[in-house]
Write an enzyme that holds these catalytic residues in place. Structure first.
Site, PDB file in Angstrom:
ATOM      1  N   TYR A  29       0.790  -1.236   0.000  1.00 25.12           N
ATOM      2  CA  TYR A  29       0.000   0.000   0.000  1.00 25.12           C
ATOM      3  C   TYR A  29       0.826   1.293   0.000  1.00 25.12           C
ATOM      4  O   TYR A  29       0.273   2.383   0.089  1.00 25.12           O
ATOM      5  CB  TYR A  29      -0.942   0.001   1.217  1.00 25.12           C
ATOM      6  CG  TYR A  29      -1.905  -1.166   1.216  1.00 25.12           C
ATOM      7  CD1 TYR A  29      -2.887  -1.268   0.230  1.00 25.12           C
ATOM      8  CD2 TYR A  29      -1.827  -2.162   2.174  1.00 25.12           C
ATOM      9  CE1 TYR A  29      -3.765  -2.344   0.219  1.00 25.12           C
ATOM     10  CE2 TYR A  29      -2.702  -3.237   2.178  1.00 25.12           C
ATOM     11  CZ  TYR A  29      -3.668  -3.314   1.189  1.00 25.12           C
ATOM     12  OH  TYR A  29      -4.539  -4.375   1.170  1.00 25.12           O
ATOM     13  N   HIS A 104      -9.135   1.474  -5.650  1.00 20.44           N
ATOM     14  CA  HIS A 104      -8.312   0.574  -4.837  1.00 20.44           C
ATOM     15  C   HIS A 104      -6.850   0.874  -5.097  1.00 20.44           C
ATOM     16  O   HIS A 104      -6.446   1.042  -6.258  1.00 20.44           O
ATOM     17  CB  HIS A 104      -8.608  -0.899  -5.153  1.00 20.44           C
ATOM     18  CG  HIS A 104     -10.017  -1.248  -4.829  1.00 20.44           C
ATOM     19  ND1 HIS A 104     -10.451  -1.394  -3.533  1.00 20.44           N
ATOM     20  CD2 HIS A 104     -11.102  -1.381  -5.624  1.00 20.44           C
ATOM     21  CE1 HIS A 104     -11.752  -1.637  -3.548  1.00 20.44           C
ATOM     22  NE2 HIS A 104     -12.171  -1.628  -4.805  1.00 20.44           N
TER      23      HIS A 104
HETATM   24  O1  CA2 Z   1      -6.179  -1.956  -2.512  1.00 25.96           O
HETATM   25  C1  CA2 Z   1      -7.035  -1.401  -1.824  1.00 25.96           C
HETATM   26  O2  CA2 Z   1      -7.149  -0.179  -1.772  1.00 25.96           O
HETATM   27  C2  CA2 Z   1      -7.953  -2.251  -0.952  1.00 25.96           C
HETATM   28  O3  CA2 Z   1      -9.238  -1.639  -0.941  1.00 25.96           O
HETATM   29  C3  CA2 Z   1      -7.357  -2.234   0.441  1.00 25.96           C
HETATM   30  C4  CA2 Z   1      -8.095  -3.124   1.416  1.00 25.96           C
HETATM   31  C5  CA2 Z   1      -8.263  -4.538   0.852  1.00 25.96           C
HETATM   32  O4  CA2 Z   1      -9.064  -5.309   1.735  1.00 25.96           O
HETATM   33  C6  CA2 Z   1      -8.921  -4.509  -0.510  1.00 25.96           C
HETATM   34  O5  CA2 Z   1      -8.992  -5.825  -0.994  1.00 25.96           O
HETATM   35  C7  CA2 Z   1      -8.110  -3.655  -1.472  1.00 25.96           C
HETATM   36  C8  CA2 Z   1      -7.335  -3.250   2.725  1.00 25.96           C
HETATM   37  C9  CA2 Z   1      -7.017  -1.962   3.358  1.00 25.96           C
HETATM   38  C10 CA2 Z   1      -5.986  -2.219   4.400  1.00 25.96           C
HETATM   39  O6  CA2 Z   1      -5.152  -1.110   4.421  1.00 25.96           O
HETATM   40  C11 CA2 Z   1      -3.966  -1.221   5.045  1.00 25.96           C
HETATM   41  C12 CA2 Z   1      -3.097  -0.186   4.857  1.00 25.96           C
HETATM   42  C13 CA2 Z   1      -1.868  -0.233   5.440  1.00 25.96           C
HETATM   43  C14 CA2 Z   1      -1.507  -1.300   6.236  1.00 25.96           C
HETATM   44  C15 CA2 Z   1      -2.399  -2.325   6.425  1.00 25.96           C
HETATM   45  C16 CA2 Z   1      -3.643  -2.293   5.828  1.00 25.96           C
END
Ligand code: CA2
Length: 143
Positions: A29, A104
């Site tokens: 991310y 996303h």
């Molecule tokens: O890729 C994306 O933006 C997602 O929406 C992010 C979600 C995931 O469940 C989707 O499948 C795709 C997860 C967000 C978690 O964000 C974090 C950011 C930093 C560290 C840990 C988690």
């Protein structure tokens, strides 16, 4: 004649765990926090009234959609994990008149199969996935 143009109002709506951006999983991310990136976004779009809301709670996200959904010009939504589970969020997007674009950060289609389906895509104008935080900028530009 008074030709003052109203600034467009756009809400960036982030779902669960996106408050951890920049703190965990930088390989997936990135290393920038959203608060930081939001400052960049505001500088890219000085003529847009940008609002930002993040919640880890489904109901709070739904309440926000109801709150802005008849007066704002656009919603940029990254519902995080709720993307793949929430009929209620999909219903909320359908129940308002403000159009939405789904974003996303990661390419959900290049990841686990449970991330390939989104309940929200059919309720949105379009979807941007896999372009990192830049996806939010492109979605705002659409509006
Ligand atoms: O890729 C994306 O933006 C997602 O929406 C992010 C979600 C995931 O469940 C989707 O499948 C795709 C997860 C967000 C978690 O964000 C974090 C950011 C930093 C560290 C840990 C988690």
């Amino acid at each position: 004649m008074n030709a003052t143009k109203q600034m467009k109002k756009i809400l960036i709506l982030n779902g669960p765990n996106l408050n951890l951006l920049g703190k965990r999983e930088p390989g997936v991310y990135g290393s920038q926090s959203f608060d930081d990136y939001f400052e960049t976004l505001k500088s890219i779009f000085p003529d847009v009234e940008l609002h930002y809301f993040q919640s880890n709670h489904e109901g709070a996200l739904i309440d926000k959609i109801h709150e802005v959904g008849f007066s704002f010009d656009g919603i940029v939504i990254n519902a995080g994990g709720y993307t793949h589970t929430s009929v209620a969020l999909a219903d909320a997007l359908s129940s308002v008149t403000t159009p939405a674009v789904e974003v996303h950060i990661s390419n959900i289609h290049a990841r686990e199969s449970f991330r390939h389906h989104s309940y929200l895509t059919s309720r949105c104008k379009g979807i941007i996935a896999g372009l990192g935080l830049r996806g939010y900028e492109l979605a705002v530009r659409y509006f």
